[in-house]
Scaffold this active site. Structure first.
Site, PDB file in Angstrom:
ATOM      1  N   TYR A  20      -5.796   2.071 -10.223  1.00 28.21           N
ATOM      2  CA  TYR A  20      -4.701   3.072 -10.219  1.00 28.21           C
ATOM      3  C   TYR A  20      -3.302   2.463 -10.371  1.00 28.21           C
ATOM      4  O   TYR A  20      -2.312   3.189 -10.333  1.00 28.21           O
ATOM      5  CB  TYR A  20      -4.768   3.934  -8.949  1.00 28.21           C
ATOM      6  N   SER A  31       0.829  -1.214   0.000  1.00 25.42           N
ATOM      7  CA  SER A  31       0.000   0.000   0.000  1.00 25.42           C
ATOM      8  C   SER A  31       0.864   1.264   0.000  1.00 25.42           C
ATOM      9  O   SER A  31       1.886   1.349   0.687  1.00 25.42           O
ATOM     10  CB  SER A  31      -0.910   0.015   1.230  1.00 25.42           C
ATOM     11  N   GLY A  66     -16.466  -4.223  -3.333  1.00 24.03           N
ATOM     12  CA  GLY A  66     -16.216  -3.331  -2.195  1.00 24.03           C
ATOM     13  C   GLY A  66     -16.068  -1.877  -2.619  1.00 24.03           C
ATOM     14  O   GLY A  66     -16.689  -0.973  -2.043  1.00 24.03           O
ATOM     15  N   ALA A  72     -19.632  -3.913  -8.804  1.00 24.71           N
ATOM     16  CA  ALA A  72     -20.400  -3.646  -7.580  1.00 24.71           C
ATOM     17  C   ALA A  72     -19.740  -4.311  -6.376  1.00 24.71           C
ATOM     18  O   ALA A  72     -20.409  -4.728  -5.441  1.00 24.71           O
ATOM     19  CB  ALA A  72     -21.833  -4.137  -7.752  1.00 24.71           C
ATOM     20  N   THR A 124      -9.012  -2.038   5.798  1.00 26.62           N
ATOM     21  CA  THR A 124      -9.304  -2.421   4.415  1.00 26.62           C
ATOM     22  C   THR A 124      -9.737  -3.875   4.348  1.00 26.62           C
ATOM     23  O   THR A 124     -10.000  -4.505   5.380  1.00 26.62           O
ATOM     24  CB  THR A 124      -8.108  -2.073   3.490  1.00 26.62           C
ATOM     25  N   LYS A 139     -13.803  -4.216   6.414  1.00 24.48           N
ATOM     26  CA  LYS A 139     -14.557  -2.952   6.408  1.00 24.48           C
ATOM     27  C   LYS A 139     -15.969  -3.079   6.973  1.00 24.48           C
ATOM     28  O   LYS A 139     -16.511  -2.125   7.495  1.00 24.48           O
ATOM     29  CB  LYS A 139     -14.625  -2.382   4.978  1.00 24.48           C
TER      30      LYS A 139
HETATM   31  P1  NAD Z   1     -13.929  -6.621  -5.497  1.00 25.91           P
HETATM   32  O1  NAD Z   1     -13.276  -7.934  -5.807  1.00 25.91           O
HETATM   33  O2  NAD Z   1     -14.571  -6.404  -4.160  1.00 25.91           O
HETATM   34  O3  NAD Z   1     -15.090  -6.357  -6.590  1.00 25.91           O
HETATM   35  C1  NAD Z   1     -14.883  -6.442  -7.974  1.00 25.91           C
HETATM   36  C2  NAD Z   1     -16.251  -6.631  -8.636  1.00 25.91           C
HETATM   37  O4  NAD Z   1     -16.077  -6.553 -10.051  1.00 25.91           O
HETATM   38  C3  NAD Z   1     -16.892  -7.988  -8.351  1.00 25.91           C
HETATM   39  O5  NAD Z   1     -18.227  -7.770  -7.916  1.00 25.91           O
HETATM   40  C4  NAD Z   1     -16.820  -8.739  -9.675  1.00 25.91           C
HETATM   41  O6  NAD Z   1     -17.910  -9.615  -9.869  1.00 25.91           O
HETATM   42  C5  NAD Z   1     -16.857  -7.586 -10.660  1.00 25.91           C
HETATM   43  N1  NAD Z   1     -16.241  -7.865 -11.946  1.00 25.91           N
HETATM   44  C6  NAD Z   1     -15.022  -8.407 -12.178  1.00 25.91           C
HETATM   45  N2  NAD Z   1     -14.771  -8.420 -13.498  1.00 25.91           N
HETATM   46  C7  NAD Z   1     -15.855  -7.880 -14.115  1.00 25.91           C
HETATM   47  C8  NAD Z   1     -16.186  -7.600 -15.458  1.00 25.91           C
HETATM   48  N3  NAD Z   1     -15.340  -7.893 -16.450  1.00 25.91           N
HETATM   49  N4  NAD Z   1     -17.368  -7.016 -15.715  1.00 25.91           N
HETATM   50  C9  NAD Z   1     -18.234  -6.708 -14.719  1.00 25.91           C
HETATM   51  N5  NAD Z   1     -17.975  -6.949 -13.419  1.00 25.91           N
HETATM   52  C10 NAD Z   1     -16.800  -7.531 -13.128  1.00 25.91           C
HETATM   53  O7  NAD Z   1     -12.840  -5.535  -5.800  1.00 25.91           O
HETATM   54  P2  NAD Z   1     -12.835  -4.013  -5.258  1.00 25.91           P
HETATM   55  O8  NAD Z   1     -12.244  -3.976  -3.907  1.00 25.91           O
HETATM   56  O9  NAD Z   1     -14.178  -3.444  -5.471  1.00 25.91           O
HETATM   57  O10 NAD Z   1     -11.751  -3.335  -6.225  1.00 25.91           O
HETATM   58  C11 NAD Z   1     -12.002  -3.176  -7.623  1.00 25.91           C
HETATM   59  C12 NAD Z   1     -10.873  -2.369  -8.233  1.00 25.91           C
HETATM   60  O11 NAD Z   1     -10.875  -1.059  -7.669  1.00 25.91           O
HETATM   61  C13 NAD Z   1      -9.470  -2.924  -7.967  1.00 25.91           C
HETATM   62  O12 NAD Z   1      -8.704  -2.778  -9.130  1.00 25.91           O
HETATM   63  C14 NAD Z   1      -8.905  -2.020  -6.905  1.00 25.91           C
HETATM   64  O13 NAD Z   1      -7.510  -1.882  -6.982  1.00 25.91           O
HETATM   65  C15 NAD Z   1      -9.570  -0.716  -7.271  1.00 25.91           C
HETATM   66  N6  NAD Z   1      -9.696   0.199  -6.123  1.00 25.91           N
HETATM   67  C16 NAD Z   1      -9.269   1.471  -6.291  1.00 25.91           C
HETATM   68  C17 NAD Z   1      -9.367   2.362  -5.244  1.00 25.91           C
HETATM   69  C18 NAD Z   1      -8.875   3.769  -5.403  1.00 25.91           C
HETATM   70  O14 NAD Z   1      -8.701   4.447  -4.386  1.00 25.91           O
HETATM   71  N7  NAD Z   1      -8.659   4.252  -6.620  1.00 25.91           N
HETATM   72  C19 NAD Z   1      -9.925   1.965  -4.022  1.00 25.91           C
HETATM   73  C20 NAD Z   1     -10.382   0.646  -3.896  1.00 25.91           C
HETATM   74  C21 NAD Z   1     -10.250  -0.239  -4.965  1.00 25.91           C
END
Ligand code: NAD
Length: 292
Positions: free
Chosen positions: A231, A18, A138, A136, A70, A74
């Site tokens: 990111y 992180s 986290g 949809a 995290t 959460k």
């Molecule tokens: P997660 O695993 O909780 O959720 C991902 C969701 O995407 C799941 O519900 C999954 O079914 C869905 N999914 C996967 N591939 C898909 C596709 N091709 N089409 C439609 N749906 C699809 O993951 P998360 O914690 O929500 O994180 C998602 C992304 O966001 C990660 O890349 C993470 O690094 C990024 N993120 C960025 C920040 C930020 O501050 N910019 C913060 C948190 C997470």
């Protein structure tokens, strides 16, 4: 340096890489604060996520000022808090716990405020009548909530996990009765996306470990805005395609930086320099700077 050292931790699994600790500590130094921010990796320490209540008690006893929380804690942390900020309570997820002077544990969610701040800064005046959210999980939950607070008129949520998208849409619709919120199947994207004002991508697709795009760039239109929350890298295939088409874009660095600025402000009571933190973040990610 101030006399009062701050002690902050990031609790979760896989938190080693992180960038948040470095961001907080560098900003704190600029304010003359003595500030130690450490990761607490539950896997490495063989601590079960369900022990988050004990972690909170120990952190408080050991003099921690705050914890960022995290995945996968959460939601688990909620029942161990003394007070939850209304936005975090509505969302049902907390990523920042601040221990008050009386030892009370106060929970906040700076993922959702961070997305909202980053969006307002990076895509000012973006049309929000009709927005599609892809993902949809986290992070998607926090983004969806932020989009509704930002004034989105019609939000369509799409996830490969149809149940998950439906559950989130129903929950949001109940809380925002004046806004149209619905879930749609992934195969409806070709109909929905071209007619929308903008799209937020919130799946892991596009990360270095999951290269590519979650949906075809053929569905984008130049008048749309496109926000990606991935990111690492900042310059995802989706954003490259969107820029090539002339769309306004927002990279995932905005959310990542503002979740940190908002947490820093809650912990210290000091408004950090968001621009300085953003420059620092982008130098750490060492990617191409965002293109207009
Ligand atoms: P997660 O695993 O909780 O959720 C991902 C969701 O995407 C799941 O519900 C999954 O079914 C869905 N999914 C996967 N591939 C898909 C596709 N091709 N089409 C439609 N749906 C699809 O993951 P998360 O914690 O929500 O994180 C998602 C992304 O966001 C990660 O890349 C993470 O690094 C990024 N993120 C960025 C920040 C930020 O501050 N910019 C913060 C948190 C997470």
């Amino acid at each position: 340096m101030s006399q009062r050292p701050y002690l902050v931790g990031l609790v979760g699994t896989g938190v080693g890489p992180s960038l948040t600790p470095a961001l907080h500590m560098a900003e704190a130094r600029c304010h003359g604060l003595d500030y130690l921010y450490r990761t607490v990796d539950l896997d490495e320490l063989h601590i079960a996520p369900t022990q988050i209540g004990e972690i909170l008690s120990w952190a408080r006893a050991l003099g921690y000022d705050a914890l960022n929380i995290t995945h996968p804690c959460k939601q688990l942390v909620l029942e161990h808090l003394d007070e939850i900020d209304p936005t975090a309570a509505q969302l049902g997820a907390v990523n920042t716990v601040v221990f008050g002077p009386d030892g009370r544990a106060l929970g906040y969610n700076t993922d959702t405020t961070g997305f909202a701040h980053g969006f307002a800064e990076g895509l000012p005046d973006a049309r929000m009548d009709s927005v599609v959210l892809v993902g949809a999980g986290g992070a998607g939950v926090a983004v969806a909530d932020a989009l509704l607070r930002l004034g989105c008129g019609h939000l369509t949520i799409i996830d490969l996990d149809v149940e998950r998208a439906g559950h989130l849409a129903r929950e949001l619709a109940a809380r925002h009765p004046l806004t149209r919120v619905e879930a749609a199947a992934f195969d409806k994207l070709p109909v929905l996306l071209p007619d929308s004002d903008g799209v937020v991508h919130a799946t892991p697709t596009g990360m270095a470990a999951h290269p590519g795009m979650a949906f075809s760039a053929d569905l984008l239109r130049p008048r749309m805005w496109v926000a990606d929350i991935v990111y690492r890298p900042l310059n995802t295939a989706l954003l490259r395609a969107a820029r090539a088409l002339g769309c306004r874009t927002l990279d995932g660095g905005h959310m990542a930086v503002y979740q940190a600025t908002d947490a820093f402000a809650l912990i210290t009571g000091i408004t950090p320099d968001a621009e300085r933190m953003s420059r620092h973040f982008r130098s750490l990610v060492s990617d191409q700077p965002e293109q207009p």
